[in-house]
Enzyme design. Structure first.
Site, PDB file in Angstrom:
ATOM      1  N   ASP A  67      44.976   6.748   9.033  1.00 12.78           N
ATOM      2  CA  ASP A  67      43.782   6.270   8.338  1.00 12.78           C
ATOM      3  C   ASP A  67      43.623   6.909   6.958  1.00 12.78           C
ATOM      4  OD1 ASP A  67      43.297   8.764   9.466  1.00 12.78           O
ATOM      5  OD2 ASP A  67      41.802   8.053  10.870  1.00 12.78           O
ATOM      6  N   ASN A 136      32.659  11.860  19.431  1.00 13.97           N
ATOM      7  CA  ASN A 136      32.130  10.634  20.051  1.00 13.97           C
ATOM      8  C   ASN A 136      33.241   9.812  20.720  1.00 13.97           C
ATOM      9  OD1 ASN A 136      33.535   9.557  17.924  1.00 13.97           O
ATOM     10  ND2 ASN A 136      31.770   8.647  16.888  1.00 13.97           N
ATOM     11  N   HIS A 138      36.091   8.818  19.273  1.00 12.55           N
ATOM     12  CA  HIS A 138      36.893   7.925  18.419  1.00 12.55           C
ATOM     13  C   HIS A 138      38.337   8.410  18.319  1.00 12.55           C
ATOM     14  CE1 HIS A 138      35.660  10.262  14.524  1.00 12.55           C
ATOM     15  NE2 HIS A 138      36.883  10.600  14.838  1.00 12.55           N
ATOM     16  N   GLU A 143      35.658   3.703  15.865  1.00 22.28           N
ATOM     17  CA  GLU A 143      34.433   4.297  16.384  1.00 22.28           C
ATOM     18  C   GLU A 143      34.035   3.604  17.691  1.00 22.28           C
ATOM     19  OE1 GLU A 143      33.421   6.896  15.151  1.00 22.28           O
ATOM     20  OE2 GLU A 143      33.411   6.924  12.969  1.00 22.28           O
TER      21      GLU A 143
HETATM   22  C1  F6R Z   1      42.131  11.578  11.369  1.00 22.40           C
HETATM   23  C2  F6R Z   1      41.693  10.928  12.577  1.00 22.40           C
HETATM   24  C3  F6R Z   1      40.417  11.284  13.253  1.00 22.40           C
HETATM   25  C4  F6R Z   1      40.413  12.751  13.687  1.00 22.40           C
HETATM   26  C5  F6R Z   1      39.115  13.098  14.432  1.00 22.40           C
HETATM   27  C6  F6R Z   1      39.062  14.564  14.775  1.00 22.40           C
HETATM   28  O1  F6R Z   1      43.356  11.019  10.925  1.00 22.40           O
HETATM   29  O2  F6R Z   1      42.361  10.066  13.027  1.00 22.40           O
HETATM   30  O3  F6R Z   1      40.228  10.465  14.376  1.00 22.40           O
HETATM   31  O4  F6R Z   1      41.516  12.968  14.521  1.00 22.40           O
HETATM   32  O5  F6R Z   1      38.016  12.752  13.654  1.00 22.40           O
HETATM   33  O6  F6R Z   1      38.971  15.303  13.605  1.00 22.40           O
HETATM   34  P1  F6R Z   1      39.168  16.904  13.609  1.00 22.40           P
HETATM   35  O7  F6R Z   1      40.588  17.136  13.977  1.00 22.40           O
HETATM   36  O8  F6R Z   1      38.875  17.322  12.206  1.00 22.40           O
HETATM   37  O9  F6R Z   1      38.212  17.432  14.628  1.00 22.40           O
END
Ligand code: F6R
Length: 255
Positions: A67, A136, A138, A143
């Site tokens: 992403d 959450n 995701h 989401e």
């Molecule tokens: C980023 C991504 C997000 C993160 C998630 C957790 O490429 O795909 O889904 O993996 O938001 O983020 P952290 O690792 O910062 O807790």
């Protein structure tokens, strides 16, 4: 689905890096799906170490990131282009032409998303997709409520996700509202999934992912349907799991 509970973040990271390194050693032209965020930083550090100290060769590897924020230039310190350069690509012998991060500055974003899907197919599909998880539930920026069959597209970020990410920006107004993300259907086509989580703040999402019903309201639960998914957590992120997870046997042929 295999669940590995590790003593620490470092051990979680080492295990993930070793699994990725194993794929690269066996298939030098491997196609790796990568993630950003704080979770995979330790995995990337270990991959860099394996490259520098043990000669792990990335020269023929291709990568696709999950992403990217819409509207951030590639050299913006919070862009995922910048993150990947800083945390991995600048430290290994990967050909920059073989690295792909969605282009949040594309003029025609839907057309770009379609092209991104085509690039993945042309490269031969993802051999492995590394995933983090949001509090959450995701995965990537899919989401809660995202279609479980979704493809790469632009998504509006949840307020919770924006708040979680606000720590990286000067103020809330600067936090992007949209992101390009691989879809859940895209992710599920990877031949292997490795989902990482550390810290208490991920414990509820991990319990739902491993033990809850599969639901679009917790997108990560889809990994239960993947034929080759490994969830690696530290003790804190695994603290709300209700059952034991013995290591699966990896010796499949006994002579
Ligand atoms: C980023 C991504 C997000 C993160 C998630 C957790 O490429 O795909 O889904 O993996 O938001 O983020 P952290 O690792 O910062 O807790």
């Amino acid at each position: 689905m295999e669940v590995l509970i590790k003593e620490s973040y470092e051990e979680m990271s080492k295990q993930a890096a070793e699994m990725i390194a194993d794929i690269v050693r066996r298939k030098p032209r491997a196609v790796l799906g990568l993630a950003t965020g704080s979770t995979p930083v330790g995995t990337y550090k270990e991959l860099i170490r394996l490259h520098k100290e043990e000669g792990l060769d990335f020269s023929k590897v291709t990568t696709f990131n999950l992403d990217e924020y819409v509207g951030l230039q590639h050299d913006h310190p919070q862009s995922y282009h910048y993150f990947m350069a800083e945390n991995l690509f600048n430290h290994i012998n990967i050909n920059p032409k073989n690295t792909h991060v969605p282009d949040g500055t594309a003029k025609d974003i839907p057309a770009f998303c379609q092209t991104y899907e085509e690039w993945i197919v042309k490269a031969g599909g993802l051999d492995v997709q590394l995933l983090g998880i949001g509090g959450n539930g995701h995965i990537a920026f899919n989401e809660p409520g995202s279609s479980l069959g979704s493809r790469t597209r632009v998504k509006t970020l949840d307020e919770k996700t924006r708040q979680d990410n606000a720590r990286f920006f000067k103020n809330m107004d600067e936090v992007p509202k949209y992101a390009i993300t691989m879809g859940i259907g895209t992710i599920m086509e990877a031949r292997q999934l490795i989902l990482l989580a550390n810290k208490e703040s991920k414990a509820a999402a991990i319990a739902q992912t491993c033990e809850g019903p599969v639901t679009a309201m917790v997108p990560a639960t889809i990994v239960q349907l993947h034929p080759k998914a490994t969830i690696i957590v530290d003790k804190a992120a695994g603290s709300k799991l209700s059952r034991e997870y013995p290591a699966e046997p990896h010796i499949l042929v006994v002579s």
